[in-house]
Design a protein around this motif. Sequence first.
Motif, PDB file in Angstrom:
ATOM      1  N   SER A   1      -5.866   8.821  -6.199  1.00 23.21           N
ATOM      2  CA  SER A   1      -4.649   8.269  -5.582  1.00 23.21           C
ATOM      3  C   SER A   1      -4.321   8.998  -4.292  1.00 23.21           C
ATOM      4  CB  SER A   1      -3.473   8.348  -6.564  1.00 23.21           C
ATOM      5  OG  SER A   1      -3.208   9.694  -6.926  1.00 23.21           O
TER       6      SER A   1
ATOM      7  N   SER B   1      -4.269   7.039  -0.719  1.00 26.55           N
ATOM      8  CA  SER B   1      -2.963   6.844  -0.087  1.00 26.55           C
ATOM      9  C   SER B   1      -2.685   7.801   1.070  1.00 26.55           C
ATOM     10  CB  SER B   1      -1.841   6.999  -1.127  1.00 26.55           C
ATOM     11  OG  SER B   1      -1.989   6.055  -2.161  1.00 26.55           O
TER      12      SER B   1
ATOM     13  N   ILE C   1       1.729   5.817  -3.102  1.00 26.61           N
ATOM     14  CA  ILE C   1       2.163   7.143  -2.655  1.00 26.61           C
ATOM     15  C   ILE C   1       3.043   7.784  -3.723  1.00 26.61           C
ATOM     16  CG2 ILE C   1       3.499   8.391  -0.905  1.00 26.61           C
ATOM     17  CD1 ILE C   1       2.634   6.295   1.115  1.00 26.61           C
TER      18      ILE C   1
ATOM     19  N   TYR D   1     -10.103   0.886  -0.339  1.00 31.96           N
ATOM     20  CA  TYR D   1      -8.756   1.215  -0.811  1.00 31.96           C
ATOM     21  C   TYR D   1      -8.438   0.463  -2.107  1.00 31.96           C
ATOM     22  CZ  TYR D   1      -3.673   1.304  -1.056  1.00 31.96           C
ATOM     23  OH  TYR D   1      -2.375   1.451  -1.492  1.00 31.96           O
TER      24      TYR D   1
ATOM     25  N   GLN E   1      -6.163   0.689   4.515  1.00 33.79           N
ATOM     26  CA  GLN E   1      -5.330   0.398   3.351  1.00 33.79           C
ATOM     27  C   GLN E   1      -4.758  -1.023   3.397  1.00 33.79           C
ATOM     28  OE1 GLN E   1      -2.341   3.435   2.586  1.00 33.79           O
ATOM     29  NE2 GLN E   1      -3.660   5.048   3.408  1.00 33.79           N
TER      30      GLN E   1
ATOM     31  N   TYR F   1       0.801  -1.215   0.000  1.00 31.74           N
ATOM     32  CA  TYR F   1       0.000   0.000   0.000  1.00 31.74           C
ATOM     33  C   TYR F   1       0.844   1.279   0.000  1.00 31.74           C
ATOM     34  CZ  TYR F   1       0.829  -0.302   5.076  1.00 31.74           C
ATOM     35  OH  TYR F   1       1.430  -0.399   6.324  1.00 31.74           O
ATOM     36  N   GLN F   2       2.168   1.131   0.078  1.00 33.08           N
ATOM     37  CA  GLN F   2       3.036   2.304   0.020  1.00 33.08           C
ATOM     38  C   GLN F   2       3.414   2.676  -1.408  1.00 33.08           C
ATOM     39  OE1 GLN F   2       6.011   0.664   2.729  1.00 33.08           O
ATOM     40  NE2 GLN F   2       5.439   2.189   4.286  1.00 33.08           N
TER      41      GLN F   2
ATOM     42  N   THR G   1       0.715  -2.848  -7.519  1.00 28.14           N
ATOM     43  CA  THR G   1       0.103  -2.916  -6.190  1.00 28.14           C
ATOM     44  C   THR G   1      -0.994  -3.971  -6.145  1.00 28.14           C
ATOM     45  OG1 THR G   1       0.562  -0.566  -5.822  1.00 28.14           O
ATOM     46  CG2 THR G   1      -1.105  -1.594  -4.420  1.00 28.14           C
TER      47      THR G   1
END
Length: 305
Positions: A107, A111, A9, A69, A119, A5-6, A52
């Motif tokens: 996004s 995020s 970003i 999410y 998330q 989930y990073q 992702t």
Amino acid sequence: MFFDYQFPILDVFFLFFAMILYWISFYFPKNSVLFQICTCLVIGSNFTFALTLLMRWIEEKYFPLSNLYESLIFLSWGISTIHLFLEFQTKSKIIGAIASPIVFFLSGFSSLTLPIEMQKALPLVPSLQSNWLMMHVTMMMISYATLIIGSLLSLLYLAFFSFSKRKEKRKEKNLEIQNFSISSSSSIETSSLPLPYSNFSLLQTVDLWSYRIIGLGFPFLTIGIISGAVWANEAWGSYWSWDPKETWALITWLVFAIYLHSRLLKGWQGKQAAILGSCGFFVIWICYLGVNFLGKGLHSYGWVL
């Protein structure tokens, strides 16, 4: 440790710069480098969205469309994919200029706004442990992505139409002034008058693409609603329960059905059709996010008020 989930970003930054550069590129129409940079940034974000989803699918052993999410990430991927396809077909900056802000918002919301707990991947609840999960939710999200782009082009048509009307009125006034000057001064030649300019070709192209994309998204929406009804009967014993989400999905279907009916059978084009398509843009967002947060039902993610 780096979590799946990073990754999105990074997309927030990619899409922010892409959005700004798309807008700047309108002031430098002959600069193809800016356009290429924008496209590369969107391709990078599209790849990251897909990565992702793929990572989560492999790690969690289920198709990643079980919470808000994951649906936001899938929708972002879907819109950016359609955006890239249209950009490749038309070679136009306009698609990116209107689509990149939408994906940037999605996004950023997924995020940077949603809590980390929302998330993270969680085990599927019993009602979601069904083969219908992939069928129903995928069809609905693809239809949302497609219809959002199509209805966004309808909004763009109305904006261009309004701008061209104002421009024509200003030119008519200038022409009247110039005609008055010509009649009062024989030294001015009529050949020096500016030629009238028409945006008909651009408006026609935007209208046509809006129609084609909405026509593509409508069958996905239809399949999504039907598969959702079958799944609901399997999970809850009823095909239709007038849940807020179901009700607004039906309203969305009716809006776009009226749009296509008007174009196919009534021959509506241009402004009339664009008004209907523009209504669909707002109805989709109510269906997708509005009722999930503000309404209490089987599809609710939580309360905002």
